[in-house]
Design a protein around this motif. Structure first.
Motif, PDB file in Angstrom:
ATOM      1  N   ASP A 162      32.646  26.694  38.133  1.00 47.49           N
ATOM      2  CA  ASP A 162      32.030  27.989  37.832  1.00 47.49           C
ATOM      3  C   ASP A 162      32.987  29.136  38.130  1.00 47.49           C
ATOM      4  OD1 ASP A 162      29.529  26.910  37.057  1.00 47.49           O
ATOM      5  OD2 ASP A 162      28.878  26.796  39.150  1.00 47.49           O
ATOM      6  N   LEU A 163      33.672  29.026  39.246  1.00 52.91           N
ATOM      7  CA  LEU A 163      34.582  30.102  39.655  1.00 52.91           C
ATOM      8  C   LEU A 163      35.909  30.048  38.901  1.00 52.91           C
ATOM      9  CD1 LEU A 163      34.126  30.095  43.540  1.00 52.91           C
ATOM     10  CD2 LEU A 163      33.383  31.881  41.954  1.00 52.91           C
ATOM     11  N   ALA A 164      36.334  28.846  38.535  1.00 52.36           N
ATOM     12  CA  ALA A 164      37.647  28.654  37.904  1.00 52.36           C
ATOM     13  C   ALA A 164      38.708  29.325  38.782  1.00 52.36           C
ATOM     14  CB  ALA A 164      37.636  29.184  36.480  1.00 52.36           C
ATOM     15  N   ASP A 165      39.520  30.194  38.189  1.00 51.36           N
ATOM     16  CA  ASP A 165      40.566  30.854  38.977  1.00 51.36           C
ATOM     17  C   ASP A 165      40.337  32.360  39.033  1.00 51.36           C
ATOM     18  OD1 ASP A 165      41.046  31.545  36.373  1.00 51.36           O
ATOM     19  OD2 ASP A 165      43.208  31.179  36.438  1.00 51.36           O
ATOM     20  N   ARG A 166      39.062  32.772  38.979  1.00 52.66           N
ATOM     21  CA  ARG A 166      38.765  34.203  38.832  1.00 52.66           C
ATOM     22  C   ARG A 166      38.454  34.919  40.152  1.00 52.66           C
ATOM     23  NH1 ARG A 166      36.267  31.643  34.675  1.00 52.66           N
ATOM     24  NH2 ARG A 166      34.305  31.559  35.859  1.00 52.66           N
ATOM     25  N   LEU A 167      38.282  34.196  41.250  1.00 53.07           N
ATOM     26  CA  LEU A 167      37.968  34.844  42.525  1.00 53.07           C
ATOM     27  C   LEU A 167      39.118  34.661  43.510  1.00 53.07           C
ATOM     28  CD1 LEU A 167      35.980  36.310  44.381  1.00 53.07           C
ATOM     29  CD2 LEU A 167      35.039  34.068  45.011  1.00 53.07           C
ATOM     30  N   ALA A 213      30.893  39.696  44.605  1.00 49.46           N
ATOM     31  CA  ALA A 213      32.167  39.156  44.117  1.00 49.46           C
ATOM     32  C   ALA A 213      31.942  37.845  43.370  1.00 49.46           C
ATOM     33  CB  ALA A 213      33.134  38.951  45.278  1.00 49.46           C
ATOM     34  N   VAL A 214      31.111  36.972  43.935  1.00 55.63           N
ATOM     35  CA  VAL A 214      30.841  35.690  43.281  1.00 55.63           C
ATOM     36  C   VAL A 214      30.079  35.915  41.968  1.00 55.63           C
ATOM     37  CG1 VAL A 214      29.665  33.466  43.498  1.00 55.63           C
ATOM     38  CG2 VAL A 214      30.908  34.421  45.451  1.00 55.63           C
ATOM     39  N   CYS A 215      29.091  36.804  41.989  1.00 57.42           N
ATOM     40  CA  CYS A 215      28.343  37.108  40.755  1.00 57.42           C
ATOM     41  C   CYS A 215      29.278  37.563  39.639  1.00 57.42           C
ATOM     42  CB  CYS A 215      27.302  38.194  41.020  1.00 57.42           C
ATOM     43  SG  CYS A 215      25.838  37.662  41.917  1.00 57.42           S
ATOM     44  N   MET A 216      30.182  38.472  39.960  1.00 57.53           N
ATOM     45  CA  MET A 216      31.089  38.995  38.934  1.00 57.53           C
ATOM     46  C   MET A 216      32.051  37.918  38.449  1.00 57.53           C
ATOM     47  SD  MET A 216      31.859  42.959  40.094  1.00 57.53           S
ATOM     48  CE  MET A 216      32.003  42.720  41.869  1.00 57.53           C
ATOM     49  N   ALA A 217      32.499  37.063  39.354  1.00 51.37           N
ATOM     50  CA  ALA A 217      33.469  36.034  38.970  1.00 51.37           C
ATOM     51  C   ALA A 217      32.855  34.973  38.058  1.00 51.37           C
ATOM     52  CB  ALA A 217      34.062  35.380  40.220  1.00 51.37           C
ATOM     53  N   VAL A 218      31.599  34.599  38.308  1.00 51.12           N
ATOM     54  CA  VAL A 218      30.974  33.555  37.485  1.00 51.12           C
ATOM     55  C   VAL A 218      30.326  34.129  36.230  1.00 51.12           C
ATOM     56  CG1 VAL A 218      30.583  32.057  39.462  1.00 51.12           C
ATOM     57  CG2 VAL A 218      28.776  33.634  38.742  1.00 51.12           C
ATOM     58  N   GLY A 219      30.114  35.443  36.201  1.00 52.86           N
ATOM     59  CA  GLY A 219      29.584  36.075  34.994  1.00 52.86           C
ATOM     60  C   GLY A 219      28.076  36.064  34.877  1.00 52.86           C
ATOM     61  N   VAL A 224      38.161  38.948  40.223  1.00 55.43           N
ATOM     62  CA  VAL A 224      37.836  39.757  41.397  1.00 55.43           C
ATOM     63  C   VAL A 224      38.776  39.434  42.549  1.00 55.43           C
ATOM     64  CG1 VAL A 224      36.014  40.387  43.032  1.00 55.43           C
ATOM     65  CG2 VAL A 224      35.404  39.752  40.677  1.00 55.43           C
ATOM     66  N   TRP A 225      39.248  40.488  43.217  1.00 54.85           N
ATOM     67  CA  TRP A 225      40.086  40.354  44.405  1.00 54.85           C
ATOM     68  C   TRP A 225      39.361  40.997  45.576  1.00 54.85           C
ATOM     69  CZ3 TRP A 225      45.161  43.607  45.302  1.00 54.85           C
ATOM     70  CH2 TRP A 225      45.768  43.206  46.504  1.00 54.85           C
ATOM     71  N   PHE A 226      38.905  40.176  46.521  1.00 58.92           N
ATOM     72  CA  PHE A 226      38.249  40.667  47.723  1.00 58.92           C
ATOM     73  C   PHE A 226      39.251  40.610  48.857  1.00 58.92           C
ATOM     74  CE2 PHE A 226      35.372  39.606  51.456  1.00 58.92           C
ATOM     75  CZ  PHE A 226      35.029  40.928  51.677  1.00 58.92           C
ATOM     76  N   CYS A 227      39.634  41.787  49.347  1.00 55.22           N
ATOM     77  CA  CYS A 227      40.681  41.905  50.360  1.00 55.22           C
ATOM     78  C   CYS A 227      40.051  42.454  51.643  1.00 55.22           C
ATOM     79  CB  CYS A 227      41.784  42.833  49.849  1.00 55.22           C
ATOM     80  SG  CYS A 227      43.322  42.726  50.772  1.00 55.22           S
ATOM     81  N   ASN A 228      40.130  41.683  52.728  1.00 55.91           N
ATOM     82  CA  ASN A 228      39.435  42.043  53.958  1.00 55.91           C
ATOM     83  C   ASN A 228      40.422  42.157  55.115  1.00 55.91           C
ATOM     84  OD1 ASN A 228      38.016  41.097  56.631  1.00 55.91           O
ATOM     85  ND2 ASN A 228      36.357  41.813  55.313  1.00 55.91           N
ATOM     86  N   GLY A 229      40.307  43.241  55.864  1.00 56.60           N
ATOM     87  CA  GLY A 229      41.203  43.451  56.992  1.00 56.60           C
ATOM     88  C   GLY A 229      40.539  43.282  58.336  1.00 56.60           C
ATOM     89  N   GLU A 230      39.318  42.733  58.361  1.00 56.34           N
ATOM     90  CA  GLU A 230      38.552  42.631  59.603  1.00 56.34           C
ATOM     91  C   GLU A 230      38.369  41.183  60.064  1.00 56.34           C
ATOM     92  OE1 GLU A 230      35.200  45.691  60.932  1.00 56.34           O
ATOM     93  OE2 GLU A 230      34.467  44.251  59.450  1.00 56.34           O
TER      94      GLU A 230
END
Length: 434
Positions: free
Chosen positions: A141-146, A90-96, A112-118
């Motif tokens: 680096d992340l800005a508002d993308r994660l 998720a972090v890799c994709m968000a920072v490019g 990227v939206w990481f949604c966790n139910g655990e």
């Protein structure tokens, strides 16, 4: 949906809440057949012809696995670091870019939206913070993308049972789709799958609705890539590794996704070959694509778990890319010739149990810590054995059986028939030229 709802998680600790579902004006019901009382509305088929030039190319967003308009699956038992891997990706994709190698992604920066139910929000924040700290990723680096959201305490179930039949929860589906559209999400990650539905997990028809009419329909309409993280069933007797076919519950999940991969710990045999202890073995995880019906099966990738210390005192596991060491990486043609010279001039044995084993003499020349008496580095020993084995296979070296000075039959290492002067032949891993 016309309600003015802020789904942004730009503020620290703020996440979209499921209470917002009640604020959303419901969309007209979709005729996807999930409602038992709903009539199917579809266009009749027509004779087929389509110019291939007009067919859009499959669009992979990350390592050939995350594909726009489709759902992928990651399967792994407890301790196989599914969530840890998800955070890394998720972090890799968000920072490019790959946060370990710094190689820029051809797809650029993704949302990227990481949604966790655990896990609760604090635990998710620990994991993401540790990964960012380990790889020196900043807020800039992340800005508002994660977007990282826990729904453990307020479950988000895409499907439920009504009168014993699986039905898509339209409010949950609308919530997800609206959030993806509102925030331009490229990838949504669902971890774990069991926390996002309340149908019968072992029923093929039920799970087909969850994947296709639930998450799959969202991915298709928003042109995003979806990923579900899933557990395997109980391991089969005598089977060291989990395969994608071992995923828990209905097999329809596997057949509904476009790409499926499985996480396994390094096996004991692999660890022995690499000179790793059992504790070290458990830190190394193999990632294998077991089903890729949008392309060929991929080769295995590896990750290693490393520990990052947060300023609050927590020690958090992070994923790190890893490759098995290549014993030939720093060897040269000169090293190969040296080995052949040793074999030619000395009566060195092929049996490692012998104090006259060829490997002990070769180790001294290669600077490896391997000795008959004294300290031996298990990793150096594993590398040395791999080198000798490969050179025997390639006939750089050979084995000759003859009697020693005590007239006992022994196996000795001698130069093989390989001709190093032959053109276009690798000095380290050449084919048989006889």
């Amino acid at each position: 949906m016309t309600a003015d709802i802020n789904y942004s998680m730009k503020q620290r600790g703020k996440a979209a809440t499921l209470e917002d579902i009640d604020k959303v004006k419901p969309e007209p019901p979709r005729t996807n057949g999930s409602d038992p009382g709903e009539k199917q509305m579809r266009e009749p088929p027509v004779p087929w012809w389509r110019d291939p030039a007009t067919i859009p190319k499959r669009h992979s967003l990350y390592e050939g696995h995350y594909i726009r308009g489709a759902i992928g699956a990651t399967i792994g038992a407890g301790g196989r670091a599914k969530t840890t891997r998800a955070v890394y990706e998720a972090v890799c994709m968000a920072v490019g870019f790959d946060i370990a190698t710094k190689v820029v992604s051809p797809e650029g920066k993704l949302r990227v939206w990481f949604c966790n139910g655990e896990e609760d929000q604090n635990e998710l924040d620990r994991r993401v913070a540790a990964t960012c700290q380990h790889y020196c990723i900043t807020r800039t680096d992340l800005a508002d993308r994660l977007y990282v959201q826990s729904v453990r305490d307020k479950p988000l179930r895409i499907a439920t049972l009504i009168a014993g039949r699986p039905v898509i929860d339209q409010a949950a589906l609308n919530y997800m789709e609206h959030f993806i559209r509102q925030n331009g999400i490229d990838v949504f990650m669902i971890d774990p799958l069991i926390s996002f539905h309340s149908v019968i997990e072992n029923d093929n028809a039920h799970m087909d609705v969850v994947i296709k009419e639930g998450f799959g329909s969202i991915a298709g309409r928003t042109n995003s890539a979806g990923e579900v993280f899933h557990h395997p069933g109980k391991p089969k007797s005598g089977q060291p590794d989990t395969t994608v076919e071992d995923m828990r519950g209905a097999s329809s999940v596997l057949w509904a996704v476009r790409s499926a991969r499985v996480l396994n710990l390094m096996t004991r045999d692999e660890a022995v070959k690499l000179g790793l202890s059992d504790d070290e073995r458990r830190l190394h995880i193999r990632i294998t694509n077991g089903k890729a019906n949008m392309g060929p099966l991929g080769k295995s990738k590896w990750m290693r778990l490393v520990v990052e210390n947060l300023v609050n005192g927590d020690r958090i596991a992070c994923a790190s890319p890893w490759e098995p060491p290549d014993p030939f990486k720093y060897l040269t043609k000169t090293d190969m010739e040296l080995a052949r010279t040793l074999a030619r001039t000395g009566a060195y044995r092929a049996d490692r149990r012998s104090p006259e084993w060829f490997g002990y003499a070769l180790a001294k020349q290669l600077g490896l810590t391997v000795a008959h008496e004294g300290h031996t580095d298990p990793k150096d020993l594993a590398s040395l054995q791999a080198i000798i084995k490969k050179w025997l296979e390639n006939r750089v070296l050979d084995i000759e059986k003859r009697r020693d000075e005590d007239r006992k039959d022994r196996s000795f290492i001698i130069p093989g028939p390989f001709k190093p002067e032959a053109p276009a032949v690798s000095a380290l891993a050449c084919p048989d030229d006889e």
